[in-house]
Design a protein around this motif. Structure first.
Motif, PDB file in Angstrom:
ATOM      1  N   ILE A 175       5.511 -34.834  25.604  1.00  0.00           N
ATOM      2  CA  ILE A 175       5.677 -34.862  24.147  1.00  0.00           C
ATOM      3  C   ILE A 175       6.539 -33.671  23.759  1.00  0.00           C
ATOM      4  O   ILE A 175       6.303 -32.548  24.229  1.00  0.00           O
ATOM      5  N   GLU A 176       7.536 -33.937  22.905  1.00  0.00           N
ATOM      6  CA  GLU A 176       8.438 -32.873  22.455  1.00  0.00           C
ATOM      7  C   GLU A 176       9.048 -32.139  23.650  1.00  0.00           C
ATOM      8  O   GLU A 176       9.148 -30.914  23.668  1.00  0.00           O
ATOM      9  N   ARG A 177       9.398 -32.912  24.676  1.00  0.00           N
ATOM     10  CA  ARG A 177      10.041 -32.407  25.893  1.00  0.00           C
ATOM     11  C   ARG A 177       9.162 -31.433  26.680  1.00  0.00           C
ATOM     12  O   ARG A 177       9.648 -30.685  27.529  1.00  0.00           O
ATOM     13  N   ARG A 178       7.883 -31.457  26.407  1.00  0.00           N
ATOM     14  CA  ARG A 178       6.925 -30.644  27.143  1.00  0.00           C
ATOM     15  C   ARG A 178       6.016 -31.560  27.948  1.00  0.00           C
ATOM     16  O   ARG A 178       5.465 -32.532  27.409  1.00  0.00           O
ATOM     17  N   ALA A 179       5.871 -31.275  29.228  1.00  0.00           N
ATOM     18  CA  ALA A 179       5.054 -32.094  30.113  1.00  0.00           C
ATOM     19  C   ALA A 179       3.660 -31.482  30.237  1.00  0.00           C
ATOM     20  O   ALA A 179       3.517 -30.277  30.499  1.00  0.00           O
ATOM     21  N   PHE A 180       2.629 -32.325  30.052  1.00  0.00           N
ATOM     22  CA  PHE A 180       1.246 -31.867  30.114  1.00  0.00           C
ATOM     23  C   PHE A 180       0.491 -32.667  31.181  1.00  0.00           C
ATOM     24  O   PHE A 180       0.488 -33.909  31.131  1.00  0.00           O
ATOM     25  N   PRO A 181      -0.139 -31.989  32.137  1.00  0.00           N
ATOM     26  CA  PRO A 181      -1.033 -32.709  33.042  1.00  0.00           C
ATOM     27  C   PRO A 181      -2.280 -33.129  32.269  1.00  0.00           C
ATOM     28  O   PRO A 181      -2.886 -32.313  31.561  1.00  0.00           O
ATOM     29  N   VAL A 182      -2.666 -34.397  32.380  1.00  0.00           N
ATOM     30  CA  VAL A 182      -3.797 -34.911  31.607  1.00  0.00           C
ATOM     31  C   VAL A 182      -4.784 -35.608  32.532  1.00  0.00           C
ATOM     32  O   VAL A 182      -4.457 -36.008  33.645  1.00  0.00           O
ATOM     33  N   ARG A 183      -5.979 -35.728  32.014  1.00  0.00           N
ATOM     34  CA  ARG A 183      -7.011 -36.539  32.665  1.00  0.00           C
ATOM     35  C   ARG A 183      -7.906 -37.085  31.562  1.00  0.00           C
ATOM     36  O   ARG A 183      -7.926 -36.567  30.432  1.00  0.00           O
ATOM     37  N   GLY A 184      -8.631 -38.134  31.889  1.00  0.00           N
ATOM     38  CA  GLY A 184      -9.492 -38.703  30.863  1.00  0.00           C
ATOM     39  C   GLY A 184     -10.014 -40.062  31.248  1.00  0.00           C
ATOM     40  O   GLY A 184     -10.149 -40.396  32.432  1.00  0.00           O
ATOM     41  N   LEU A 185     -10.293 -40.882  30.217  1.00  0.00           N
ATOM     42  CA  LEU A 185     -10.935 -42.184  30.400  1.00  0.00           C
ATOM     43  C   LEU A 185     -10.038 -43.275  29.851  1.00  0.00           C
ATOM     44  O   LEU A 185      -9.547 -43.179  28.724  1.00  0.00           O
ATOM     45  N   PHE A 186      -9.843 -44.332  30.639  1.00  0.00           N
ATOM     46  CA  PHE A 186      -9.102 -45.528  30.210  1.00  0.00           C
ATOM     47  C   PHE A 186     -10.115 -46.673  30.187  1.00  0.00           C
ATOM     48  O   PHE A 186     -10.674 -47.044  31.201  1.00  0.00           O
ATOM     49  N   ARG A 187     -10.327 -47.244  28.996  1.00  0.00           N
ATOM     50  CA  ARG A 187     -11.253 -48.365  28.811  1.00  0.00           C
ATOM     51  C   ARG A 187     -10.454 -49.653  28.834  1.00  0.00           C
ATOM     52  O   ARG A 187      -9.565 -49.856  28.012  1.00  0.00           O
ATOM     53  N   HIS A 188     -10.768 -50.546  29.784  1.00  0.00           N
ATOM     54  CA  HIS A 188      -9.991 -51.766  29.989  1.00  0.00           C
ATOM     55  C   HIS A 188     -10.910 -52.972  30.070  1.00  0.00           C
ATOM     56  O   HIS A 188     -11.901 -52.959  30.805  1.00  0.00           O
ATOM     57  N   THR A 189     -10.586 -54.015  29.299  1.00  0.00           N
ATOM     58  CA  THR A 189     -11.314 -55.270  29.365  1.00  0.00           C
ATOM     59  C   THR A 189     -10.327 -56.420  29.426  1.00  0.00           C
ATOM     60  O   THR A 189      -9.238 -56.359  28.843  1.00  0.00           O
ATOM     61  N   ARG A 190     -10.716 -57.474  30.148  1.00  0.00           N
ATOM     62  CA  ARG A 190      -9.879 -58.676  30.242  1.00  0.00           C
ATOM     63  C   ARG A 190     -10.782 -59.896  30.295  1.00  0.00           C
ATOM     64  O   ARG A 190     -11.871 -59.866  30.856  1.00  0.00           O
ATOM     65  N   GLU A 191     -10.296 -60.976  29.696  1.00  0.00           N
ATOM     66  CA  GLU A 191     -11.006 -62.257  29.778  1.00  0.00           C
ATOM     67  C   GLU A 191     -10.599 -62.990  31.037  1.00  0.00           C
ATOM     68  O   GLU A 191      -9.532 -62.748  31.592  1.00  0.00           O
TER      69      GLU A 191
END
Length: 321
Positions: free
Chosen positions: A305-321
């Motif tokens: 973001i704004e040409r700045r790179a950030f290492p991230v971690r977190g949660l991805f919630r995914h559902t599919r039919e």
């Protein structure tokens, strides 16, 4: 810096009060006492089912070892009552543990979205019915989440809200400080299913929420939107595209699931890559050869973001039919 959360003994005392109130069938806050003429809500002729989600996700901010605790609740209003669910997981190291999964029904109510304690699940409620604590007690095992100051709040035109909150977690005798996402959204029976969402952090510098309001095919331009807290500033991204970068077969549901993603926004204001570190994936029930998928992914990656790179971690919630 997250402020010091209350001492465990204090929370346990409050948990006992909550449990006793629930056992005595006390009315919900703000509702008539049992026996009052208006205490039973009769459905109107144009009654429409609604599903209310209230989800909390705690995550540590600093350190090499991530700790993630998702706590999901839902309340589905129906003519004869409210069908409720509460589920919780603990992701630590390479392991996921589903430590709470309950379904129950309560009588009709004017406020089905209000959370209620149940079984080993307790709540601490502050002013204006604000949830300030979630408690789990099962014999010697105890988990206590304390929610304190709201750092940022994002609300869309459908009433979906995301609150970024300073939080503390007690896990037995261990005290951990971090951040929590407090998320709420509602759908009626005529609306399409809600889509995926993501909660990411990069230390104290960047916290990011992405969501697809409705389920969309991967790579659909503008299907996602996002909000970020970057160096205490509030940023919004109204049109994001999320592509599945890699798929793997999930045999219990007989379909593929994503294990990597690329993210782009209109104009390139936000770009990123994410990949699965650990996962908790379940196949749902159905009559067809392909079954629904309900997945929680602990993800890591890089967001620019704004040409700045950030290492991230977190949660991805995914559902599919």
């Amino acid at each position: 810096m997250v402020p010091r959360v209350p001492a465990p003994s204090f929370l346990r005392l409050l948990a006992a009060v909550v449990a006793m109130a629930s056992a005595c069938s006390a009315p919900e806050p703000g509702e008539p006492a049992t026996g009052d003429a208006d205490s039973t809500v009769q459905p109107a002729g144009n009654f429409r089912e609604r599903t209310y989600e209230r989800n909390f996700v705690f995550t540590t901010v600093n350190g090499d070892s991530a700790l993630v605790v998702p706590w999901f609740t839902s309340a589905r209003s129906r003519p004869g009552g409210v069908e409720r669910t509460a589920r919780a997981w603990l992701a630590r190291g390479d392991e996921w543990e589903a430590f709470y999964d309950q379904r129950w029904t309560t009588p009709p109510t004017r406020v089905p979205a209000r959370l209620l304690p149940h079984d080993n699940f307790g709540l601490l409620v502050g002013r204006d019915d604000a949830i300030v604590g979630i408690l789990y007690h099962d014999g010697p095992r105890e988990l206590e989440l304390s929610l304190t100051d709201v750092l940022m709040e994002w609300v869309d035109n459908r009433g979906t809200s995301y609150r970024l909150v300073e939080a503390g977690l007690y896990l037995g005798d261990q005290q951990v400080q971090g951040l929590a996402l407090d998320m709420s959204r509602v759908r009626n029976s005529a609306q399409p299913p809600a889509g995926d969402w993501v909660f990411l952090v990069s230390g104290d510098s960047l916290q990011l929420v992405l969501e697809s309001p409705e389920r969309a095919d991967p790579g659909t331009p503008g299907a996602y939107r996002g909000w970020a807290r970057l160096d205490f500033r509030d940023l919004r991204f109204d049109s994001l595209t999320v592509d599945w970068g890699e798929l793997r077969a999930f045999q219990p549901a007989r379909q593929d699931i994503p294990v990597a993603w690329t993210l782009t926004s209109v104009g390139g204001a936000l770009e990123g890559i994410l990949e699965v570190r650990t996962a908790e994936v379940q196949a749902g029930e159905g009559e067809g050869p392909v079954l629904p998928v309900d997945a929680l992914f602990e993800v890591t990656g890089t967001i620019t973001i704004e040409r700045r790179a950030f290492p991230v971690r977190g949660l991805f919630r995914h559902t599919r039919e």
